[in-house]
Design a protein around this motif. Structure first.
Motif, PDB file in Angstrom:
ATOM      1  N   SER A   1       0.832  -1.191   0.000  1.00 55.63           N
ATOM      2  CA  SER A   1       0.000   0.000   0.000  1.00 55.63           C
ATOM      3  C   SER A   1       0.868   1.243   0.000  1.00 55.63           C
ATOM      4  O   SER A   1       2.081   1.179   0.187  1.00 55.63           O
ATOM      5  CB  SER A   1      -0.925   0.003   1.219  1.00 55.63           C
ATOM      6  N   PHE A   2       0.207   2.369  -0.193  1.00 56.26           N
ATOM      7  CA  PHE A   2       0.854   3.670  -0.139  1.00 56.26           C
ATOM      8  C   PHE A   2       0.113   4.485   0.901  1.00 56.26           C
ATOM      9  O   PHE A   2      -1.060   4.792   0.727  1.00 56.26           O
ATOM     10  CB  PHE A   2       0.775   4.357  -1.505  1.00 56.26           C
ATOM     11  N   LYS A   3       0.780   4.760   2.022  1.00 56.58           N
ATOM     12  CA  LYS A   3       0.152   5.526   3.104  1.00 56.58           C
ATOM     13  C   LYS A   3       1.178   6.468   3.718  1.00 56.58           C
ATOM     14  O   LYS A   3       2.340   6.103   3.873  1.00 56.58           O
ATOM     15  CB  LYS A   3      -0.337   4.601   4.220  1.00 56.58           C
ATOM     16  N   ASN A   4       0.733   7.632   4.095  1.00 56.62           N
ATOM     17  CA  ASN A   4       1.556   8.588   4.827  1.00 56.62           C
ATOM     18  C   ASN A   4       2.928   8.791   4.185  1.00 56.62           C
ATOM     19  O   ASN A   4       3.954   8.783   4.858  1.00 56.62           O
ATOM     20  CB  ASN A   4       1.738   8.142   6.287  1.00 56.62           C
ATOM     21  N   GLU A   5       2.932   8.961   2.868  1.00 55.54           N
ATOM     22  CA  GLU A   5       4.159   9.170   2.107  1.00 55.54           C
ATOM     23  C   GLU A   5       5.163   8.032   2.286  1.00 55.54           C
ATOM     24  O   GLU A   5       6.369   8.242   2.306  1.00 55.54           O
ATOM     25  CB  GLU A   5       4.788  10.517   2.446  1.00 55.54           C
ATOM     26  N   GLN A   6       4.655   6.814   2.454  1.00 57.23           N
ATOM     27  CA  GLN A   6       5.477   5.612   2.550  1.00 57.23           C
ATOM     28  C   GLN A   6       4.898   4.555   1.630  1.00 57.23           C
ATOM     29  O   GLN A   6       3.688   4.456   1.479  1.00 57.23           O
ATOM     30  CB  GLN A   6       5.463   5.021   3.963  1.00 57.23           C
ATOM     31  N   ILE A   7       5.781   3.749   1.035  1.00 53.00           N
ATOM     32  CA  ILE A   7       5.336   2.565   0.313  1.00 53.00           C
ATOM     33  C   ILE A   7       5.558   1.402   1.261  1.00 53.00           C
ATOM     34  O   ILE A   7       6.662   1.215   1.779  1.00 53.00           O
ATOM     35  CB  ILE A   7       6.136   2.333  -0.979  1.00 53.00           C
ATOM     36  N   ILE A   8       4.509   0.632   1.513  1.00 53.47           N
ATOM     37  CA  ILE A   8       4.599  -0.531   2.398  1.00 53.47           C
ATOM     38  C   ILE A   8       4.396  -1.769   1.537  1.00 53.47           C
ATOM     39  O   ILE A   8       3.357  -1.925   0.913  1.00 53.47           O
ATOM     40  CB  ILE A   8       3.550  -0.459   3.519  1.00 53.47           C
ATOM     41  N   ILE A   9       5.417  -2.628   1.490  1.00 57.05           N
ATOM     42  CA  ILE A   9       5.373  -3.860   0.704  1.00 57.05           C
ATOM     43  C   ILE A   9       5.340  -5.038   1.668  1.00 57.05           C
ATOM     44  O   ILE A   9       6.127  -5.092   2.614  1.00 57.05           O
ATOM     45  CB  ILE A   9       6.621  -3.985  -0.209  1.00 57.05           C
ATOM     46  N   GLN A  10       4.443  -5.975   1.424  1.00 61.40           N
ATOM     47  CA  GLN A  10       4.339  -7.153   2.293  1.00 61.40           C
ATOM     48  C   GLN A  10       5.500  -8.087   2.015  1.00 61.40           C
ATOM     49  O   GLN A  10       5.729  -8.490   0.879  1.00 61.40           O
ATOM     50  CB  GLN A  10       3.023  -7.880   2.043  1.00 61.40           C
ATOM     51  N   GLY A  11       6.247  -8.417   3.058  1.00 65.66           N
ATOM     52  CA  GLY A  11       7.382  -9.330   2.930  1.00 65.66           C
ATOM     53  C   GLY A  11       8.704  -8.588   2.992  1.00 65.66           C
ATOM     54  O   GLY A  11       8.768  -7.361   2.924  1.00 65.66           O
ATOM     55  N   ASP A  12       9.777  -9.350   3.144  1.00 62.55           N
ATOM     56  CA  ASP A  12      11.122  -8.786   3.231  1.00 62.55           C
ATOM     57  C   ASP A  12      11.778  -8.886   1.855  1.00 62.55           C
ATOM     58  O   ASP A  12      12.351  -9.908   1.496  1.00 62.55           O
ATOM     59  CB  ASP A  12      11.945  -9.545   4.283  1.00 62.55           C
ATOM     60  N   TYR A  13      11.676  -7.822   1.065  1.00 64.55           N
ATOM     61  CA  TYR A  13      12.223  -7.794  -0.289  1.00 64.55           C
ATOM     62  C   TYR A  13      13.211  -6.653  -0.450  1.00 64.55           C
ATOM     63  O   TYR A  13      13.328  -6.067  -1.519  1.00 64.55           O
ATOM     64  CB  TYR A  13      11.091  -7.632  -1.308  1.00 64.55           C
ATOM     65  N   ARG A  14      13.934  -6.330   0.615  1.00 71.67           N
ATOM     66  CA  ARG A  14      14.820  -5.164   0.565  1.00 71.67           C
ATOM     67  C   ARG A  14      15.824  -5.234  -0.572  1.00 71.67           C
ATOM     68  O   ARG A  14      16.028  -4.258  -1.284  1.00 71.67           O
ATOM     69  CB  ARG A  14      15.565  -4.999   1.891  1.00 71.67           C
ATOM     70  N   ASP A  15      16.467  -6.394  -0.753  1.00 68.56           N
ATOM     71  CA  ASP A  15      17.505  -6.495  -1.783  1.00 68.56           C
ATOM     72  C   ASP A  15      16.946  -6.278  -3.180  1.00 68.56           C
ATOM     73  O   ASP A  15      17.503  -5.534  -3.985  1.00 68.56           O
ATOM     74  CB  ASP A  15      18.208  -7.857  -1.694  1.00 68.56           C
ATOM     75  N   LYS A  16      15.826  -6.928  -3.483  1.00 68.41           N
ATOM     76  CA  LYS A  16      15.213  -6.778  -4.813  1.00 68.41           C
ATOM     77  C   LYS A  16      14.718  -5.350  -5.034  1.00 68.41           C
ATOM     78  O   LYS A  16      14.873  -4.792  -6.120  1.00 68.41           O
ATOM     79  CB  LYS A  16      14.054  -7.759  -4.975  1.00 68.41           C
ATOM     80  N   ILE A  17      14.115  -4.773  -4.008  1.00 66.74           N
ATOM     81  CA  ILE A  17      13.597  -3.409  -4.117  1.00 66.74           C
ATOM     82  C   ILE A  17      14.738  -2.423  -4.332  1.00 66.74           C
ATOM     83  O   ILE A  17      14.665  -1.536  -5.183  1.00 66.74           O
ATOM     84  CB  ILE A  17      12.766  -3.030  -2.871  1.00 66.74           C
ATOM     85  N   MET A  18      15.811  -2.594  -3.554  1.00 69.33           N
ATOM     86  CA  MET A  18      16.949  -1.679  -3.687  1.00 69.33           C
ATOM     87  C   MET A  18      17.573  -1.777  -5.077  1.00 69.33           C
ATOM     88  O   MET A  18      17.919  -0.766  -5.676  1.00 69.33           O
ATOM     89  CB  MET A  18      17.977  -1.964  -2.592  1.00 69.33           C
TER      90      MET A  18
END
Length: 109
Positions: free
Chosen positions: A77-94
Motif C-alpha cells: 500500500s501507499f500511506k503517509n508518504e510511505q510505500i509498504i510492501i508485504q514481505g522482506d524484499y529489501r535487496d530486490k527493491i533496492m
C-alpha cells in the motif's frame, strides 16, 4: 493467404480504423538528491518492507509503488508518504530502485 487486416476490410468496408493510443513508456519520475530509505519491520508478526523519503509528487510515488508490487507479485500500500510492501524484499527493491536511477539507503538489519 490474406492478412487479418485485409479480411476485416472486406467484411467492414466502411470502417475507418482509429489510431491506437501508444503505450506509455517509463514515466519520468522525480529524481532527488536525498536517498530513499528502505527499511524492514515486523507488524503483527509479519515482515514488511517500507520505502520512504521521496520528495516528489505523491502521484509519482504511487506509480512507483504499483511497479514494485507488480515486479514482486506481492501486496502493499501507499500511506503517509510511505510505500509498504508485504514481505522482506529489501535487496530486490533496492536493486530495482537503483536501476531506475534512485539512490537508496538500507536501514536496519
Amino acid at each position: 493467404m490474406k492478412s487479418l487486416e485485409d479480411q476485416l476490410k472486406n467484411l467492414f468496408p466502411d470502417h475507418e480504423p482509429k489510431d491506437v493510443p501508444e503505450t506509455k513508456e517509463d514515466t519520468a519520475l522525480w529524481m532527488q538528491d536525498d536517498p530513499l530509505i528502505c527499511k524492514y519491520e515486523k507488524r503483527k508478526g509479519k515482515p514488511i518492507t517500507i520505502i520512504e523519503g521521496y520528495n516528489g509528487a505523491d502521484s509519482d510515488f504511487k506509480i512507483l509503488a504499483k511497479e514494485l508490487k507488480q515486479l514482486l507479485s506481492v501486496g502493499g500500500s501507499f500511506k503517509n508518504e510511505q510505500i509498504i510492501i508485504q514481505g522482506d524484499y529489501r535487496d530486490k527493491i533496492m536493486q530495482f530502485l537503483k536501476n531506475k536511477g534512485f539512490k537508496v539507503k538500507r536501514v536496519g538489519g
